[in-house]
Scaffold this motif. Sequence first.
Motif, PDB file in Angstrom:
ATOM      1  N   MET A  77       1.599   9.365  -5.435  1.00 28.83           N
ATOM      2  CA  MET A  77       2.114  10.669  -5.016  1.00 28.83           C
ATOM      3  C   MET A  77       3.084  11.218  -6.058  1.00 28.83           C
ATOM      4  SD  MET A  77       1.992  12.985  -2.856  1.00 28.83           S
ATOM      5  CE  MET A  77       2.673  13.928  -1.571  1.00 28.83           C
ATOM      6  N   SER A  78       3.941  10.371  -6.562  1.00 34.18           N
ATOM      7  CA  SER A  78       4.895  10.799  -7.579  1.00 34.18           C
ATOM      8  C   SER A  78       4.181  11.278  -8.839  1.00 34.18           C
ATOM      9  CB  SER A  78       5.837   9.644  -7.918  1.00 34.18           C
ATOM     10  OG  SER A  78       6.762  10.031  -8.909  1.00 34.18           O
ATOM     11  N   LYS A  79       3.199  10.505  -9.281  1.00 34.22           N
ATOM     12  CA  LYS A  79       2.419  10.901 -10.459  1.00 34.22           C
ATOM     13  C   LYS A  79       1.673  12.206 -10.193  1.00 34.22           C
ATOM     14  CE  LYS A  79       1.613   6.231 -12.205  1.00 34.22           C
ATOM     15  NZ  LYS A  79       0.582   5.194 -12.450  1.00 34.22           N
ATOM     16  N   SER A  80       1.115  12.329  -9.002  1.00 35.79           N
ATOM     17  CA  SER A  80       0.364  13.529  -8.647  1.00 35.79           C
ATOM     18  C   SER A  80       1.272  14.755  -8.595  1.00 35.79           C
ATOM     19  CB  SER A  80      -0.334  13.336  -7.296  1.00 35.79           C
ATOM     20  OG  SER A  80      -1.319  12.337  -7.399  1.00 35.79           O
ATOM     21  N   GLN A  81       2.477  14.579  -8.101  1.00 37.72           N
ATOM     22  CA  GLN A  81       3.431  15.694  -8.075  1.00 37.72           C
ATOM     23  C   GLN A  81       3.773  16.148  -9.488  1.00 37.72           C
ATOM     24  OE1 GLN A  81       6.569  13.964  -5.689  1.00 37.72           O
ATOM     25  NE2 GLN A  81       5.864  15.026  -3.847  1.00 37.72           N
ATOM     26  N   MET A 136       7.122   9.891   6.466  1.00 33.34           N
ATOM     27  CA  MET A 136       7.391  10.814   5.367  1.00 33.34           C
ATOM     28  C   MET A 136       8.709  10.447   4.688  1.00 33.34           C
ATOM     29  SD  MET A 136       7.694  14.966   5.229  1.00 33.34           S
ATOM     30  CE  MET A 136       5.955  15.215   5.538  1.00 33.34           C
ATOM     31  N   GLN A 137       9.713  10.139   5.483  1.00 31.40           N
ATOM     32  CA  GLN A 137      11.005   9.748   4.915  1.00 31.40           C
ATOM     33  C   GLN A 137      10.882   8.463   4.119  1.00 31.40           C
ATOM     34  OE1 GLN A 137      13.936  11.580   4.974  1.00 31.40           O
ATOM     35  NE2 GLN A 137      14.409  10.080   3.404  1.00 31.40           N
ATOM     36  N   GLU A 138      10.109   7.520   4.622  1.00 32.92           N
ATOM     37  CA  GLU A 138       9.893   6.250   3.918  1.00 32.92           C
ATOM     38  C   GLU A 138       9.236   6.488   2.568  1.00 32.92           C
ATOM     39  OE1 GLU A 138       9.752   2.188   3.031  1.00 32.92           O
ATOM     40  OE2 GLU A 138      10.877   3.210   4.615  1.00 32.92           O
ATOM     41  N   VAL A 139       8.233   7.350   2.538  1.00 34.81           N
ATOM     42  CA  VAL A 139       7.552   7.672   1.282  1.00 34.81           C
ATOM     43  C   VAL A 139       8.511   8.374   0.326  1.00 34.81           C
ATOM     44  CG1 VAL A 139       5.721   9.069   0.233  1.00 34.81           C
ATOM     45  CG2 VAL A 139       5.231   7.681   2.260  1.00 34.81           C
ATOM     46  N   GLN A 140       9.271   9.336   0.822  1.00 31.50           N
ATOM     47  CA  GLN A 140      10.237  10.032  -0.021  1.00 31.50           C
ATOM     48  C   GLN A 140      11.261   9.066  -0.597  1.00 31.50           C
ATOM     49  OE1 GLN A 140      11.632  13.063   2.711  1.00 31.50           O
ATOM     50  NE2 GLN A 140      10.018  14.494   2.089  1.00 31.50           N
ATOM     51  N   VAL A 173       0.839  -1.194   0.000  1.00 26.07           N
ATOM     52  CA  VAL A 173       0.000   0.000   0.000  1.00 26.07           C
ATOM     53  C   VAL A 173       0.874   1.244   0.000  1.00 26.07           C
ATOM     54  CG1 VAL A 173      -1.744   1.293   1.291  1.00 26.07           C
ATOM     55  CG2 VAL A 173      -1.920  -1.193   1.081  1.00 26.07           C
ATOM     56  N   LEU A 174       1.959   1.210   0.754  1.00 23.07           N
ATOM     57  CA  LEU A 174       2.882   2.342   0.772  1.00 23.07           C
ATOM     58  C   LEU A 174       3.514   2.534  -0.607  1.00 23.07           C
ATOM     59  CD1 LEU A 174       3.628   4.367   2.922  1.00 23.07           C
ATOM     60  CD2 LEU A 174       5.593   2.950   3.521  1.00 23.07           C
ATOM     61  N   ASP A 175       3.809   1.434  -1.297  1.00 24.92           N
ATOM     62  CA  ASP A 175       4.323   1.537  -2.672  1.00 24.92           C
ATOM     63  C   ASP A 175       3.295   2.191  -3.589  1.00 24.92           C
ATOM     64  OD1 ASP A 175       6.823   0.406  -2.213  1.00 24.92           O
ATOM     65  OD2 ASP A 175       6.163  -1.627  -2.726  1.00 24.92           O
ATOM     66  N   LYS A 176       2.042   1.766  -3.476  1.00 26.73           N
ATOM     67  CA  LYS A 176       0.978   2.365  -4.300  1.00 26.73           C
ATOM     68  C   LYS A 176       0.845   3.850  -3.991  1.00 26.73           C
ATOM     69  CE  LYS A 176      -1.914  -1.751  -4.764  1.00 26.73           C
ATOM     70  NZ  LYS A 176      -3.256  -2.306  -4.521  1.00 26.73           N
TER      71      LYS A 176
END
Length: 187
Positions: free
Chosen positions: A77-81, A177-181, A69-72
């Motif tokens: 998030m990357s696409k949205s950015q 946040m760091q994990e997502v980044q 889920v975190l990968d998704k």
Amino acid sequence: MSMKFLIVPLLLGIAIATGACEPSAEEDTALITPETTSAENPENESVGETPETQSVPGVQSQNDIRPEVLDKFAKAMSKSQQIQQKAEAKTWEAVENEGLSEEQFVNLNLALQDPTIDPASEFTEEENQKFQQASAQVAKIQQEARENMEQAIEDEGLNPQYFNEIMIRVQQDPALMQEVQDRIASN
């Protein structure tokens, strides 16, 4: 200001605009670890939960979000950015095409929101007209960006409401946040 903070208002607006309310049962259990299933814990509250972790239903801590889920989320998030960056560029292009600088547009916008300022006395009729035309274009660009971001989120298998709930949790948890980044950077 970094893009992750610029994108939040637009992303949070997605759930409101789409009328998304609750995650589906499938999405609900996808975010909960096997130790805490929605059947065992129907209100998504874990034992020992603190007020800080209660703000996002179903997402109590970084460990409660499955890696898939975190990968998704990171991919969405990357696409949205990327969508947000393109929309921002289009926004300033539209403003400039109407004959206003970014500074003029921002100042006019602030003046219109401030009840103590009379825009007619601060700006010319021509500037006000240009602002109105630019604002209409900006609204279209933002709507298109919202729709594109919503689609990008759904393409990753998340609904916008749940994406936003995870987003709030990410903002509250520096480690998350760091994990997502890190996941965004590795994509």
